[in-house]
Design an enzyme around this catalytic site. Structure first.
Site, PDB file in Angstrom:
ATOM      1  CG  ASP A 443     -22.024 -11.920  63.934  1.00  0.00           C
ATOM      2  OD1 ASP A 443     -21.019 -12.649  63.951  1.00  0.00           O
ATOM      3  OD2 ASP A 443     -23.152 -12.301  64.333  1.00  0.00           O
ATOM      4  CG  HIS A 444     -15.005 -11.917  61.873  1.00  0.00           C
ATOM      5  ND1 HIS A 444     -14.895 -12.298  60.550  1.00  0.00           N
ATOM      6  CD2 HIS A 444     -13.855 -11.249  62.165  1.00  0.00           C
ATOM      7  CE1 HIS A 444     -13.732 -11.890  60.072  1.00  0.00           C
ATOM      8  NE2 HIS A 444     -13.082 -11.249  61.021  1.00  0.00           N
ATOM      9  NE  ARG A 445     -22.253 -15.260  64.982  1.00  0.00           N
ATOM     10  CZ  ARG A 445     -23.316 -15.348  65.779  1.00  0.00           C
ATOM     11  NH1 ARG A 445     -23.620 -16.522  66.331  1.00  0.00           N
ATOM     12  NH2 ARG A 445     -24.066 -14.294  66.035  1.00  0.00           N
TER      13      ARG A 445
END
Length: 473
Positions: A443-445
């Protein structure tokens, strides 16, 4: 006499319904507290339901093969004594739980608290039937009077169990109360919301006088309710005979919903690396020669991965959406390690709890145990939920790599491909080595690529030189 009605209890994360497989009691039978009364099949496993009351079975609120909703009447028991409860019919009329009402966006008045039933305290796959738990669930009081029907209609909770369905309607400015549900007892499904949105989209075009009459093909594509061709009939879109057509249910439905949620909610990215596991395989062979058995390759990799998560904790985390739309990032001190397991019922993710406390041999034993009970359909909800990071060994299907879909709401999933012999440059010379492709979808968040690459490099280096890695663990 006193009739107490037991509502189908919460069966775990994301499970709001279950198929009634068989009753283990009949009307008129004497039941004891904690006695198994029925067997239900959820989207994840077979579960025996214990009875929280002692007495004589009065009413069974379902038949074998019927889908039963959580917090709906399941069984009524005559417990004797004074009549201190409402009749089963009135109980059924207000069996909507607070949790479902909250998901539907309807508030329950604070003063409307349900009468607490004395429970057995028996744990049902991690979810008890004790009175303490039952007190957290509030029920609506029945309304009386001539005008009750007119007043009750707008106050009744909209039958939306899945919060994502409600979010889809809200994001598209659709009044959920105007949607006609096609699910059990009027339950509003995602397909119902999508159909309503499609109808709103085509309505302006059909209302324009100057618009040309649509062609049959255009009408078929824009229609909300497309006729479903039966087996052997021609499909309206392709013209090909239909081999089979069925609505997704059970595990397949759960998998579809989970995959869709993950793709829709998580902005994922993938990194991968080829790993030389020659030394790892040799070490495993030596352990097997010395002890008679050895941890599986996945267990060894899992031990390295757990150690890597302690160094890169962002990947062992979760993103939650706040009520105001804000994002909350939660990191965990320990690791609950999920692993993908293929069963006859579909793909499930058993969960090794507190994996950070186990060594490679213990992880291997837990993998084997959980995989076995999952394939037998006997894994409990606690075994199939609560993971914080997942490993997917798709190498068992004889493929090299895969950009796996993250097991929502986790932040990452590690994938292992098959191990194959390849020419590899070692100290300037070409040698035959055992190579495995490893991938990480994250998850790039929760982090940037540097964190993901750092984790991958740590695990890959440990797999390449396992003795040095184990010495530091």
């Amino acid at each position: 006499m006193s009739i107490k009605t037991f509502l189908l209890p919460d069966l775990g994360e994301g499970l709001t319904e279950a198929e009634l497989v068989r009753w283990m009691v009949a009307a008129g039978d004497v039941v004891a507290v904690d006695q198994p009364i029925a067997e239900v099949e959820t989207a994840k496993s077979l579960v025996e339901i214990p009875c929280p009351f002692e007495g004589v079975v009065s009413t069974l609120h379902g038949d074998a093969g019927q889908m039963m909703l959580v917090d709906e009447p399941f069984i009524s028991v005559n417990t004797g004594g004074e009549d201190a409860t409402t009749p089963a019919g009135e109980e059924a009329g207000r069996a909507q739980s607070y949790r479902e009402e909250e998901r539907a966006g309807t508030q329950v008045p604070a003063e409307e608290d349900a009468e607490s039933d004395e429970g057995s305290g028996n744990v049902l796959i991690g979810y008890g039937t004790s009175s303490a738990q039952r007190k957290t669930s509030r029920r609506r009081k029945p309304r009386s009077g001539v005008a009750s029907a007119a007043v009750q209609a707008p106050a009744e909770a909209v039958r939306v169990i899945n919060p994502l369905v409600r979010k889809l309607a809200r994001d598209n400015a659709l009044d959920i109360t105007t949607v006609q549900g096609t699910g059990p007892e009027g339950l509003i499904l995602r397909a119902d919301v999508e159909a309503a949105l499609s109808a709103d989209a085509v309505q302006p075009e059909t209302a324009t006088p100057a618009a040309p009459m649509p062609t049959p093909a255009a009408s078929a594509s824009a229609s909300v309710a497309v006729p479903v061709a039966q087996t052997g009939e021609a499909d309206a879109k392709t013209g090909l005979p239909v081999a089979s057509s069925q609505v997704l249910s059970g595990v397949r439905k759960t998998i579809a919903n989970a995959m869709s949620t993950s793709r829709r909610e998580i902005p994922e990215a993938t990194v991968w690396v080829d790993v030389d596991v020659t030394k790892l395989l040799k070490l495993r062979s030596k352990i097997k020669e010395a002890d008679g058995q050895a941890p599986s390759v996945m267990a060894l990799v899992a031990r390295f991965a757990v150690a890597g998560l302690q160094r890169f904790p962002e990947l062992n985390s979760r993103i939650d959406v706040e009520a105001d739309g804000g994002l909350r990032h939660t990191l965990f001190e320990g690791v609950n390690l999920g692993f993908a397991a293929q069963t006859d019922r579909g793909l499930v993710v058993p969960n090794v709890r507190d994996a950070h406390k186990l060594n490679a041999k213990e992880l291997s034993a837990e993998f084997a145990r959980l995989a076995s009970v999952a394939r037998e359909g006997k894994a409990g909800v606690a075994d199939l939920s609560g993971s914080t990071f997942t490993i997917n060994n798709y190498g068992v299907f004889n493929v090299d790599g895969s950009a796996a879909i993250i097991n929502y709401p986790e932040a990452a999933i590690l994938g292992l491909g098959r191990i194959v012999e390849k020419p590899w440059v070692v100290n300037g010379k070409i040698k035959v080595r055992s190579i495995c492709e490893m991938t990480l979808s994250f998850d790039h968040r929760v982090c940037d690529g540097g964190t993901a690459a750092g984790f991958m490099r740590y695990v890959a280096d440990a797999m390449t030189d396992p003795k040095a890695a184990l010495a530091s663990l």
